[in-house]
Design a protein around this motif. Structure first.
Motif, PDB file in Angstrom:
ATOM      1  N   ARG A   3      62.229  38.600  83.156  1.00 29.11           N
ATOM      2  CA  ARG A   3      61.668  40.046  83.179  1.00 29.11           C
ATOM      3  C   ARG A   3      62.066  40.636  81.548  1.00 29.11           C
ATOM      4  N   LYS A   4      62.441  39.914  80.792  1.00 27.10           N
ATOM      5  CA  LYS A   4      62.894  40.355  79.447  1.00 27.10           C
ATOM      6  C   LYS A   4      61.303  40.956  78.836  1.00 27.10           C
ATOM      7  N   PRO A   5      61.345  41.722  77.854  1.00 27.18           N
ATOM      8  CA  PRO A   5      60.147  41.933  77.072  1.00 27.18           C
ATOM      9  C   PRO A   5      59.808  40.732  76.275  1.00 27.18           C
ATOM     10  N   ARG A   6      58.535  40.469  76.159  1.00 27.04           N
ATOM     11  CA  ARG A   6      58.260  39.412  75.426  1.00 27.04           C
ATOM     12  C   ARG A   6      57.225  39.827  74.184  1.00 27.04           C
ATOM     13  N   GLY A   7      57.187  38.866  73.024  1.00 29.97           N
ATOM     14  CA  GLY A   7      56.307  39.592  71.951  1.00 29.97           C
ATOM     15  C   GLY A   7      54.905  39.191  72.520  1.00 29.97           C
ATOM     16  N   THR A   8      53.979  40.072  71.807  1.00 30.01           N
ATOM     17  CA  THR A   8      52.631  40.136  72.260  1.00 30.01           C
ATOM     18  C   THR A   8      51.745  39.776  70.656  1.00 30.01           C
ATOM     19  N   VAL A   9      50.744  38.949  70.914  1.00 30.94           N
ATOM     20  CA  VAL A   9      49.581  39.076  69.875  1.00 30.94           C
ATOM     21  C   VAL A   9      48.457  39.603  70.311  1.00 30.94           C
ATOM     22  N   HIS A  10      47.761  40.706  69.703  1.00 32.82           N
ATOM     23  CA  HIS A  10      46.523  41.230  70.440  1.00 32.82           C
ATOM     24  C   HIS A  10      45.333  40.692  69.645  1.00 32.82           C
ATOM     25  N   VAL A  11      44.416  40.112  70.404  1.00 32.57           N
ATOM     26  CA  VAL A  11      43.338  39.589  70.013  1.00 32.57           C
ATOM     27  C   VAL A  11      42.025  40.722  69.920  1.00 32.57           C
ATOM     28  N   TYR A  12      41.689  41.013  68.825  1.00 37.94           N
ATOM     29  CA  TYR A  12      40.454  41.728  68.576  1.00 37.94           C
ATOM     30  C   TYR A  12      39.194  41.104  68.626  1.00 37.94           C
ATOM     31  N   ASN A  13      38.043  41.683  68.869  1.00 40.60           N
ATOM     32  CA  ASN A  13      36.693  41.132  68.638  1.00 40.60           C
ATOM     33  C   ASN A  13      35.664  42.390  68.208  1.00 40.60           C
ATOM     34  N   LYS A  14      34.862  42.298  67.575  1.00 43.62           N
ATOM     35  CA  LYS A  14      34.088  43.251  66.918  1.00 43.62           C
ATOM     36  C   LYS A  14      32.758  43.296  67.852  1.00 43.62           C
ATOM     37  N   GLN A  15      32.704  44.527  68.549  1.00 40.04           N
ATOM     38  CA  GLN A  15      31.533  44.857  69.540  1.00 40.04           C
ATOM     39  C   GLN A  15      31.009  46.324  68.980  1.00 40.04           C
ATOM     40  N   ASN A  16      29.645  46.191  68.737  1.00 42.19           N
ATOM     41  CA  ASN A  16      28.841  47.246  68.579  1.00 42.19           C
ATOM     42  C   ASN A  16      29.605  48.337  67.328  1.00 42.19           C
ATOM     43  N   GLY A  17      29.990  47.137  66.277  1.00 42.52           N
ATOM     44  CA  GLY A  17      30.844  47.984  64.897  1.00 42.52           C
ATOM     45  C   GLY A  17      32.155  48.438  65.433  1.00 42.52           C
ATOM     46  N   LYS A  18      32.853  48.226  66.416  1.00 43.17           N
ATOM     47  CA  LYS A  18      34.152  48.828  66.509  1.00 43.17           C
ATOM     48  C   LYS A  18      34.854  47.690  67.062  1.00 43.17           C
ATOM     49  N   TRP A  19      36.164  47.583  66.658  1.00 44.64           N
ATOM     50  CA  TRP A  19      37.167  46.453  67.167  1.00 44.64           C
ATOM     51  C   TRP A  19      37.770  46.734  68.303  1.00 44.64           C
ATOM     52  N   VAL A  20      37.733  45.922  69.396  1.00 49.15           N
ATOM     53  CA  VAL A  20      38.074  46.004  70.710  1.00 49.15           C
ATOM     54  C   VAL A  20      39.078  44.934  71.068  1.00 49.15           C
ATOM     55  N   VAL A  21      40.282  45.490  71.721  1.00 52.43           N
ATOM     56  CA  VAL A  21      41.158  44.322  72.048  1.00 52.43           C
ATOM     57  C   VAL A  21      40.562  43.784  73.357  1.00 52.43           C
ATOM     58  N   VAL A  22      40.423  42.333  73.307  1.00 55.75           N
ATOM     59  CA  VAL A  22      39.855  41.455  74.250  1.00 55.75           C
ATOM     60  C   VAL A  22      40.933  40.365  74.853  1.00 55.75           C
ATOM     61  N   ASN A  23      41.734  40.434  74.303  1.00 58.36           N
ATOM     62  CA  ASN A  23      42.994  39.517  74.859  1.00 58.36           C
ATOM     63  C   ASN A  23      44.385  39.899  74.480  1.00 58.36           C
ATOM     64  N   LYS A  24      45.317  39.299  74.957  1.00 52.05           N
ATOM     65  CA  LYS A  24      46.580  39.317  74.528  1.00 52.05           C
ATOM     66  C   LYS A  24      47.459  38.088  74.509  1.00 52.05           C
ATOM     67  N   LEU A  25      48.021  37.507  73.630  1.00 49.81           N
ATOM     68  CA  LEU A  25      48.782  36.154  73.695  1.00 49.81           C
ATOM     69  C   LEU A  25      49.996  36.459  73.785  1.00 49.81           C
ATOM     70  N   TYR A  26      50.925  36.019  74.712  1.00 48.88           N
ATOM     71  CA  TYR A  26      52.450  36.358  75.101  1.00 48.88           C
ATOM     72  C   TYR A  26      53.011  35.434  74.594  1.00 48.88           C
ATOM     73  N   GLU A  27      54.338  35.670  74.138  1.00 49.46           N
ATOM     74  CA  GLU A  27      55.320  34.564  73.908  1.00 49.46           C
ATOM     75  C   GLU A  27      55.521  33.673  75.173  1.00 49.46           C
ATOM     76  N   PRO A  28      55.500  32.576  74.809  1.00 50.12           N
ATOM     77  CA  PRO A  28      55.673  31.534  75.933  1.00 50.12           C
ATOM     78  C   PRO A  28      57.299  31.770  76.710  1.00 50.12           C
ATOM     79  N   PRO A  29      57.446  31.763  77.811  1.00 48.31           N
ATOM     80  CA  PRO A  29      59.015  31.947  78.498  1.00 48.31           C
ATOM     81  C   PRO A  29      59.744  31.215  77.804  1.00 48.31           C
ATOM     82  N   GLN A  30      61.041  31.682  77.452  1.00 45.62           N
ATOM     83  CA  GLN A  30      62.208  30.800  76.687  1.00 45.62           C
ATOM     84  C   GLN A  30      63.470  31.158  77.438  1.00 45.62           C
ATOM     85  N   LYS A  31      64.464  30.520  77.133  1.00 42.84           N
ATOM     86  CA  LYS A  31      65.736  30.861  77.581  1.00 42.84           C
ATOM     87  C   LYS A  31      66.278  32.168  76.898  1.00 42.84           C
TER      88      LYS A  31
END
Length: 135
Positions: A3-31
Motif C-alpha cells: 500500500r506504499k505510494p509508488r512513482g508514476t509516469v503519465h503518458v500523454y497523447n495529442k488529441q484535437n490539438g490538446k495534450w491528454v493523459v491516456v495512461n499511467k505507468l506505475y513503478e513495479p512493486p518492490q520490497k
C-alpha cells in the motif's frame, strides 16, 4: 499487498490539438520504495525507458506499448546499471531506434570522479544489452 505510494509516469497523447493523459505507468512493486522513479525518461516508437535512480544498484525499467496510446504496456526488462562503476548521478536518458544512451557520473576512489556514457542496444528478442561505453 503493497500500500506504499509508488512513482508514476503519465503518458500523454495529442488529441484535437490538446495534450491528454491516456495512461499511467506505475513503478513495479518492490520490497522498498524508490523516491526517484521517473527521474529519467526517454522513449522512441513503442518503447520507453524509465529511470529509478534511488535504487542501489541503479535501475532503468524498459517497457513496450501495447498500442499507440501506451495502453496495456509490457515491462520488458529491469535494466541494472553496471555496479562496478560507483554511479553517483544519472543524467537525461536518450533513446532512438534500438539505442538507449545513459550518461552517468561516477566516483571511484581509485580513479576519481568520471563522466561515463553507457550505450545499450536492443536485440531482436527485445533485450537491451550494454554495447559499449565512453568516458
Amino acid at each position: 499487498f503493497d500500500r506504499k505510494p509508488r512513482g508514476t509516469v503519465h503518458v500523454y497523447n495529442k488529441q484535437n490539438g490538446k495534450w491528454v493523459v491516456v495512461n499511467k505507468l506505475y513503478e513495479p512493486p518492490q520490497k522498498s520504495d524508490d523516491r526517484n522513479y521517473g527521474s529519467g525518461i526517454a522513449g522512441h516508437g513503442q518503447y520507453v525507458a524509465i529511470g529509478a535512480f534511488g535504487y542501489q544498484p541503479r535501475k532503468i525499467y524498459i517497457s513496450k506499448a501495447g498500442s499507440s496510446d501506451f495502453s496495456n504496456p509490457t515491462l520488458l526488462q529491469n535494466l541494472v546499471l553496471p555496479t562496478d562503476r560507483f554511479i553517483q548521478e544519472i543524467g537525461n536518458l536518450a533513446m532512438e531506434n534500438e539505442w538507449l544512451v545513459v550518461p552517468v557520473s561516477t566516483n571511484d576512489q581509485r580513479v576519481g570522479p568520471r563522466n561515463v556514457i553507457f550505450f545499450y542496444k536492443r536485440d531482436a528478442k527485445e533485450n537491451w544489452n550494454l554495447d559499449h561505453e565512453m568516458e
